[in-house]
Design a protein around this motif. Structure first.
Motif, PDB file in Angstrom:
ATOM      1  N   ALA A   1     -12.702   9.571   1.444  1.00 52.60           N
ATOM      2  CA  ALA A   1     -11.663  10.152   1.731  1.00 52.60           C
ATOM      3  C   ALA A   1     -10.283   9.423   0.818  1.00 52.60           C
ATOM      4  O   ALA A   1     -10.451   8.535   0.299  1.00 52.60           O
ATOM      5  N   VAL A   2      -9.468  10.483   0.488  1.00 49.64           N
ATOM      6  CA  VAL A   2      -8.240  10.298  -0.244  1.00 49.64           C
ATOM      7  C   VAL A   2      -7.640   8.714   0.176  1.00 49.64           C
ATOM      8  O   VAL A   2      -7.368   8.102  -0.454  1.00 49.64           O
ATOM      9  N   THR A   3      -7.287   8.776   1.457  1.00 46.70           N
ATOM     10  CA  THR A   3      -6.549   7.391   2.208  1.00 46.70           C
ATOM     11  C   THR A   3      -7.519   6.243   1.915  1.00 46.70           C
ATOM     12  O   THR A   3      -6.721   5.323   2.027  1.00 46.70           O
ATOM     13  N   ASP A   4      -8.778   6.189   1.695  1.00 42.39           N
ATOM     14  CA  ASP A   4      -9.578   5.199   1.434  1.00 42.39           C
ATOM     15  C   ASP A   4      -9.809   4.648  -0.110  1.00 42.39           C
ATOM     16  O   ASP A   4     -10.387   3.824  -0.276  1.00 42.39           O
TER      17      ASP A   4
ATOM     18  N   THR B   1      -4.253   5.284  -5.938  1.00 42.69           N
ATOM     19  CA  THR B   1      -3.333   4.707  -5.128  1.00 42.69           C
ATOM     20  C   THR B   1      -3.613   5.351  -3.565  1.00 42.69           C
ATOM     21  O   THR B   1      -3.056   4.993  -2.709  1.00 42.69           O
ATOM     22  N   GLY B   2      -4.112   6.222  -3.882  1.00 44.64           N
ATOM     23  CA  GLY B   2      -4.628   7.210  -2.305  1.00 44.64           C
ATOM     24  C   GLY B   2      -3.484   7.732  -1.908  1.00 44.64           C
ATOM     25  O   GLY B   2      -3.538   8.170  -0.609  1.00 44.64           O
ATOM     26  N   ASN B   3      -2.595   8.054  -2.765  1.00 41.22           N
ATOM     27  CA  ASN B   3      -1.426   8.660  -2.231  1.00 41.22           C
ATOM     28  C   ASN B   3      -1.134  10.044  -2.692  1.00 41.22           C
ATOM     29  O   ASN B   3      -0.759  10.073  -3.859  1.00 41.22           O
TER      30      ASN B   3
ATOM     31  N   LEU C   1      -7.211  12.502  -6.173  1.00 42.72           N
ATOM     32  CA  LEU C   1      -6.352  12.635  -5.018  1.00 42.72           C
ATOM     33  C   LEU C   1      -6.338  14.036  -4.201  1.00 42.72           C
ATOM     34  O   LEU C   1      -5.521  14.318  -3.186  1.00 42.72           O
TER      35      LEU C   1
ATOM     36  N   ARG D   1      -9.133   1.043  -0.925  1.00 37.97           N
ATOM     37  CA  ARG D   1     -10.161   0.299  -0.497  1.00 37.97           C
ATOM     38  C   ARG D   1     -11.332   0.168  -1.428  1.00 37.97           C
ATOM     39  O   ARG D   1     -12.110  -0.735  -1.624  1.00 37.97           O
TER      40      ARG D   1
ATOM     41  N   PRO E   1       0.760  -1.255   0.002  1.00 36.03           N
ATOM     42  CA  PRO E   1      -0.127   0.120  -0.028  1.00 36.03           C
ATOM     43  C   PRO E   1       0.740   1.168  -0.047  1.00 36.03           C
ATOM     44  O   PRO E   1       2.151   1.242   0.290  1.00 36.03           O
ATOM     45  N   ALA E   2       0.024   2.292  -0.248  1.00 36.68           N
ATOM     46  CA  ALA E   2       0.785   3.692  -0.184  1.00 36.68           C
ATOM     47  C   ALA E   2       1.898   3.743  -1.277  1.00 36.68           C
ATOM     48  O   ALA E   2       1.801   3.764  -2.487  1.00 36.68           O
ATOM     49  N   ASP E   3       3.196   4.146  -0.844  1.00 42.87           N
ATOM     50  CA  ASP E   3       4.412   4.289  -1.638  1.00 42.87           C
ATOM     51  C   ASP E   3       4.637   3.098  -2.498  1.00 42.87           C
ATOM     52  O   ASP E   3       5.017   3.251  -3.462  1.00 42.87           O
TER      53      ASP E   3
END
Length: 226
Positions: free
Chosen positions: A177-180, A55-57, A83, A183, A25-27
């Motif tokens: 949310a961007v971080t989600d 990617t939510g990054n 993003l 998912r 995930p993420a990076d």
């Protein structure tokens, strides 16, 4: 290895990208995806750029800014909106011109209130423009852009933005949310409104498929015995 995905479109990349979102995930997922995009033709890279959004990054915004180029498909702007690219940065793209100006216009359009002509995931994500300007400043920025460059594409985009300004500048919480976003890409069903949106989308697709089948039967050659 990135080279094996060089000719993959977003549908082909779907399964391996999902695997990266799960395991790296993420990076990690962002690094994997940008390594692949760097090997692809400009047209395919533009088409696949939509995956950067999922990617939510937020670091992906920097990659988008550094790598956007012709042809400037709307997917660059959709990814930037997913993003959460804020208005001051988009305003900078408008002033920068070239591919960045086109991407900025597409980003703003992607911030409009969810509509049925968006993909289901975009409708569920429902991004909202951070640090939105006043209606007056928004209009002034669009007019300044039009004064510098008034190609048919820019004219069309700015006309749409002026018409949808209230939807784009709305003050409300975004859907996801961007971080989600990873998912959401992996399994949209649990998210609010997702079931209804997916059902509507599937109904439209089924209707289009049925119409095409009916047209195919109508215009297919008749059997000599029929």
């Amino acid at each position: 290895m990135p080279e094996q995905y060089r000719h993959f479109d977003s549908r082909d990349l779907s399964a391996p990208f999902a695997e990266q979102l799960i395991n790296n995930p993420a990076d990690g997922a962002l690094a994997w995806l940008t390594n692949i995009l760097a090997t692809q033709s400009p047209a395919l890279r533009a088409s696949n750029s939509i995956l950067l959004g999922y990617t939510g990054n937020p670091a992906a915004i920097d990659w988008i800014e550094s790598n956007v180029g012709s042809p400037v498909s709307s997917q660059w702007g959709v990814a930037a909106a997913l993003l959460g690219t804020p208005w001051p940065r988009i305003a900078g793209w408008l002033q920068r011109g070239g591919p960045h100006r086109l991407m900025a216009l597409d980003t703003l359009l992607a911030y409009r209130k969810p509509a049925v002509n968006m993909s289901p995931l975009e409708q569920v994500a429902a991004p909202v423009l951070p640090q939105a300007p006043s209606r007056t400043d928004f209009g002034a920025a669009l007019n300044a852009c039009l004064a510098v460059n008034s190609t048919p594409r820019i004219q069309s985009s700015i006309a749409a933005l002026a018409r949808l300004a209230d939807d784009i500048l709305r003050d409300e919480a975004r859907g996801v949310a961007v971080t989600d976003l990873p998912r959401l890409y992996l399994d949209p069903a649990p998210f609010r409104e997702a079931s209804a949106i997916l059902a509507r989308h599937n109904a439209v697709v089924d209707g289009m498929r049925e119409n095409l089948q009916n047209l195919s039967r109508e215009f297919s050659p008749k059997s000599p015995l029929g």
